[in-house]
Design a protein around this motif. Structure first.
Motif, PDB file in Angstrom:
ATOM      1  N   ILE A 123      -4.082   5.467  -2.155  1.00 11.73           N
ATOM      2  CA  ILE A 123      -4.836   5.208  -0.929  1.00 11.73           C
ATOM      3  C   ILE A 123      -3.840   5.028   0.207  1.00 11.73           C
ATOM      4  O   ILE A 123      -2.659   4.786  -0.036  1.00 11.73           O
ATOM      5  N   ALA A 124      -4.294   5.188   1.426  1.00  7.96           N
ATOM      6  CA  ALA A 124      -3.458   4.851   2.583  1.00  7.96           C
ATOM      7  C   ALA A 124      -4.306   4.012   3.514  1.00  7.96           C
ATOM      8  O   ALA A 124      -5.508   4.238   3.630  1.00  7.96           O
ATOM      9  N   MET A 125      -3.674   3.031   4.151  1.00  8.65           N
ATOM     10  CA  MET A 125      -4.461   2.086   4.944  1.00  8.65           C
ATOM     11  C   MET A 125      -3.928   2.002   6.362  1.00  8.65           C
ATOM     12  O   MET A 125      -2.718   1.985   6.576  1.00  8.65           O
ATOM     13  N   VAL A 126      -4.846   1.935   7.315  1.00  6.59           N
ATOM     14  CA  VAL A 126      -4.466   1.691   8.715  1.00  6.59           C
ATOM     15  C   VAL A 126      -4.918   0.275   9.045  1.00  6.59           C
ATOM     16  O   VAL A 126      -6.091  -0.053   8.910  1.00  6.59           O
ATOM     17  N   LEU A 164     -12.995  -3.918   1.943  1.00  7.28           N
ATOM     18  CA  LEU A 164     -11.975  -2.888   2.112  1.00  7.28           C
ATOM     19  C   LEU A 164     -10.684  -3.287   1.399  1.00  7.28           C
ATOM     20  O   LEU A 164     -10.025  -2.476   0.741  1.00  7.28           O
ATOM     21  N   ARG A 165     -10.339  -4.578   1.515  1.00  6.43           N
ATOM     22  CA  ARG A 165      -9.107  -5.062   0.883  1.00  6.43           C
ATOM     23  C   ARG A 165      -9.236  -5.063  -0.642  1.00  6.43           C
ATOM     24  O   ARG A 165      -8.246  -4.880  -1.349  1.00  6.43           O
ATOM     25  N   MET A 166     -10.451  -5.257  -1.126  1.00  5.60           N
ATOM     26  CA  MET A 166     -10.673  -5.151  -2.583  1.00  5.60           C
ATOM     27  C   MET A 166     -10.411  -3.719  -3.027  1.00  5.60           C
ATOM     28  O   MET A 166      -9.800  -3.469  -4.062  1.00  5.60           O
ATOM     29  N   LEU A 167     -10.864  -2.778  -2.211  1.00  4.38           N
ATOM     30  CA  LEU A 167     -10.657  -1.363  -2.542  1.00  4.38           C
ATOM     31  C   LEU A 167      -9.167  -1.005  -2.457  1.00  4.38           C
ATOM     32  O   LEU A 167      -8.665  -0.197  -3.236  1.00  4.38           O
ATOM     33  N   VAL A 184       0.843  -1.207   0.000  1.00  2.30           N
ATOM     34  CA  VAL A 184       0.000   0.000   0.000  1.00  2.30           C
ATOM     35  C   VAL A 184       0.878   1.256   0.000  1.00  2.30           C
ATOM     36  O   VAL A 184       0.531   2.264  -0.611  1.00  2.30           O
ATOM     37  N   ASP A 185       2.036   1.166   0.669  1.00  2.00           N
ATOM     38  CA  ASP A 185       2.957   2.311   0.687  1.00  2.00           C
ATOM     39  C   ASP A 185       3.639   2.525  -0.665  1.00  2.00           C
ATOM     40  O   ASP A 185       4.390   3.482  -0.837  1.00  2.00           O
ATOM     41  N   GLN A 221      -1.064  12.073   2.253  1.00  2.33           N
ATOM     42  CA  GLN A 221      -2.098  12.936   1.674  1.00  2.33           C
ATOM     43  C   GLN A 221      -2.800  12.215   0.532  1.00  2.33           C
ATOM     44  O   GLN A 221      -2.833  12.690  -0.612  1.00  2.33           O
ATOM     45  N   PRO A 222      -3.383  11.042   0.844  1.00  2.17           N
ATOM     46  CA  PRO A 222      -3.984  10.227  -0.216  1.00  2.17           C
ATOM     47  C   PRO A 222      -5.389  10.704  -0.554  1.00  2.17           C
ATOM     48  O   PRO A 222      -5.946  11.571   0.124  1.00  2.17           O
ATOM     49  N   GLN A 223      -5.941  10.096  -1.583  1.00  2.00           N
ATOM     50  CA  GLN A 223      -7.322  10.424  -1.957  1.00  2.00           C
ATOM     51  C   GLN A 223      -8.317   9.738  -1.037  1.00  2.00           C
ATOM     52  O   GLN A 223      -9.392  10.251  -0.799  1.00  2.00           O
ATOM     53  N   VAL A 224      -7.930   8.536  -0.552  1.00  2.00           N
ATOM     54  CA  VAL A 224      -8.854   7.777   0.290  1.00  2.00           C
ATOM     55  C   VAL A 224      -8.085   7.152   1.464  1.00  2.00           C
ATOM     56  O   VAL A 224      -6.995   6.617   1.282  1.00  2.00           O
TER      57      VAL A 224
END
Lengths: 304, 365
Positions: B79-82, B48-51, A203-204, B153-156
């Motif tokens: 995208i950025a994911m937590v 969420l993982r599909m996105l 993802v990064d 600073q991602p879009q989603v």
């Protein structure tokens, strides 16, 4: 670490304390508290250390006496002044300096190659999804069942055709990757590397190659250090294939040592002095890599 | 910032007999915080993982803004994911963790330093920038994971149960902070949780999933007041809504020997097929001891301080009564709560009665 003996607890009431002091001291542990080691632990550890260190010490003692002194009864137990004389004679009899350089090159190349290739392959088998993963891993592990001796003659014919006899690449190339190493790294990475870390990397924006260098290698470092140490020792001590592929003109340490102290009466003092010189680099590797084998690097990566 | 659109998105795991996510249609507005909620295995994390691009899309498509990202790798989706377990790089410091994505993207060192410092200031992480993750508490690690997302600073933003590893008090505190931060940054956010309280308090809209199928997507208030089916009715709200099926009679549904009044036109539509009718009412939408009403016997009284919860069973059960929940739950004044074993009558406020079709389980208005 476990402990063998600690003093009885203060909370034991009076009659119980009488019993406890009459009976031999029993082991007690308190949850969450590191207890001190007792005398028995120290004794056992000291004995183990003595047994481990004695061969090295004896090599030094024997290497610092003459052949006749070693054969005397009782044998000498303290080092003498002849160590450097014996080392000098050993160096004259065999090209030990060249052998050490050769061994460092050979063992170093094999170690770097094995650790790199095995970590790459281990990562692929542990974490990448591809068709035939299981079958390929089975085949790799299966090669561990083929005895080395079985491959020696075809291997020699091959390097002879390549005109590599008495060249170091003949010793290096056949052992650049090991099935054990692949399996070892795969097992380590399967457990120690959470999938989320790789997904976070993806993802990064990291490529698989970047993930390998920036995330997998740092996590795998303890296992890589262990594999490096095992591989270096095995390569350094390897005798069977080097004595076939090399000659005493361009030997590794083990091949050179085999040529020492020849004659009707083997000169054990010279052999021991040469062995001592040949062992020192291995000790250095132990000291350097031993520090790398520290667990706990993964602590804090994901909530446990 | 961008919109996110799922169009008939489907994911079928190999050797699975049914899809993990089944023809999901969902449009998420620009700057909106949408919460995906549902029980374990409902497909919310898979969606969420599909996105995120971490899971294949077997059918349908996913768009971020105008771009079709169905087959794009995660790095091309902006995208950025937590992650639930934070997934911090253990060998990097907090600052390196937060700046890693920017370093890969080739952002200059000075710019990385500035953006990391800004994110650290927002999240109160400035004293910890030189520390490794193992030297941080759970809450601090969670904030670092948030910081790693912010600096991009991602879009989603994608958040996969980011609070589930925190203790109860910290969770409440952090969920407020996340919601406030999201409103301040105005970045489209998809948030996954199994906790309906988290969903209701944080989301601009909440999407409820069950068995990979979207049940309803609405504002929290609408979800509570007008659940689309019996599943949503029972899932949203704590204690859950009472859902009961009984024979439809003239003027209402017969329950425990009494008749619970149901408006005539809804009654007709709901019981058209089977002659039975499913009704639901919230624990707080009930008046006790209202004379004529459904007789029940109180089994348990839970004193919560501000109010009391009664768990009761129908006093004189008809053969046709089917309780969808284990007990009937009533929320009442703590001081006037009846004693255990006491027979009381319930009267449901008519405007708070939900009517469902007993066959399709869908809401009838």
């Amino acid at each position: 670490m476990t402990t063998l003996a600690t003093p009885p607890e203060e909370s034991v009431d009076a009659p119980a304390r009488t019993v406890a002091s009459a009976a031999p001291r029993r082991r007690r542990r308190r949850a969450g508290r590191v207890t001190a080691a007792g005398p028995l632990t120290y004794l056992l550890l000291a004995l183990t250390t003595l047994v481990s260190v004695f061969p090295l010490y004896w090599t030094m003692v024997a290497g610092s006496h003459t052949n006749a002194e070693i054969a005397a009864t009782p044998p000498p137990f303290l080092p003498d002044a002849d160590l450097f004389t014996n080392i000098g004679r050993a160096m004259e009899e065999a090209p030990i300096g060249l052998a050490i350089v050769n061994s460092v090159v050979v063992a170093g190349c094999i170690t770097v190659g094995t650790v790199l290739c095995c970590t790459l392959a281990g990562f692929a088998f542990a974490k990448l999804r591809f068709r035939g993963n299981g079958v390929l891993l089975g085949l790799v592990i299966g090669t561990m069942m083929v005895p080395t001796q079985l491959a020696i003659i075809p291997l020699f014919i091959l390097i002879a055709e390549l005109q590599w006899v008495d060249h170091l690449q003949a010793v290096v190339l056949p052992t650049l990757v090991s099935a054990f190493g692949v399996f070892f790294m795969r097992q380590f990475l399967t457990q120690a590397l959470p999938d989320e870390l790789l997904e976070a990397g993806r993802v990064d924006g990291a490529s698989t190659w970047r993930i390998f260098w920036s995330i997998v290698v740092p996590v795998a470092r303890p296992a890589m250090a262990v594999l490096a140490m095992l591989t270096f020792l095995t390569a350094w001590n390897d005798f069977f294939w080097p004595i076939i592929a090399l000659t005493t003109n361009n030997p590794t340490v083990q091949v050179a040592l085999a040529g020492l102290g020849g004659g009707y009466v083997p000169d054990r003092a010279v052999i021991m002095a040469g062995t001592l010189v040949g062992t020192l680099p291995v000790l250095v590797v132990f000291v350097v890599l031993g520090k790398q084998i520290v667990g706990g690097i993964m602590q804090g990566a994901v909530k446990g | 910032m961008a919109t996110v659109t799922f169009e008939q998105a489907t994911r079928i795991y190999p050797r699975a007999d049914r899809p993990a996510v089944d023809t999901l249609d969902l449009a998420i507005g620009d700057g909106e915080l949408l919460v995906l909620v549902g029980p374990s295995g409902c497909g919310k994390s898979t969606s969420l993982r599909m996105l995120a691009g971490l899971e294949e899309v077997d059918a349908g498509s996913i768009r971020i803004g105008d771009r079709d990202v169905t087959d794009s790798p995660p790095k091309d989706r902006d995208i950025a994911m937590v992650f639930q377990n934070y997934a911090l790089y253990p060998h990097m410091t907090v600052a390196e963790n937060m700046g890693f994505a920017l370093r890969i993207a080739g952002v200059g060192k000075a710019d990385i330093g500035r953006r990391v410092a800004e994110a650290a200031r927002i999240l109160d992480l400035e004293p910890y920038l030189a520390r490794r993750p193992k030297a941080l508490s759970g809450g601090q690690r969670q904030r670092v994971a948030m910081g790693r997302a912010i600096v991009r600073q991602p879009q989603v933003f994608l958040m996969d149960e980011p609070l589930s590893n925190l203790d109860a008090k910290l969770r409440v505190q952090t969920r407020t902070q996340i919601a406030a931060l999201q409103r301040r940054l105005v970045v489209t956010t998809v948030y996954v949780t199994h906790d309906q309280v988290e969903a209701m308090t944080m989301g601009d809209r909440v999407a409820v999933l069950k068995d990979g199928v979207l049940q309803q997507c609405d504002a929290p208030g609408t979800l509570y007041d007008r659940p689309a089916n019996t599943f949503v009715a029972g899932f949203i709200g704590s204690p859950a809504m009472n859902v009961v099926t009984g024979p439809g009679v003239d003027g209402g549904v017969r329950l425990g020997g009494a008749v619970l009044p149901v408006p005539r036109e809804r009654l007709a539509r709901a019981s058209a097929g089977s002659g039975r009718i499913t009704v639901g009412f919230r624990p707080e939408a009930v008046d006790l001891r209202a004379g004529d009403g459904v007789p029940v016997v109180v089994d348990v009284v839970e004193q919560l301080g501000s109010d009391a919860c009664l768990y009761a069973t129908l006093g004189a059960a008809d053969d046709g009564d089917v309780l969808h929940t284990a007990d009937l739950v009533v929320r009442t004044e703590p001081r006037s709560a009846p004693a255990v074993g006491e027979p009381v009558t319930l009267r449901v406020r008519e405007d708070h009665l939900h009517v469902f079709d007993p066959v399709t389980q869908l809401r009838v208005d």
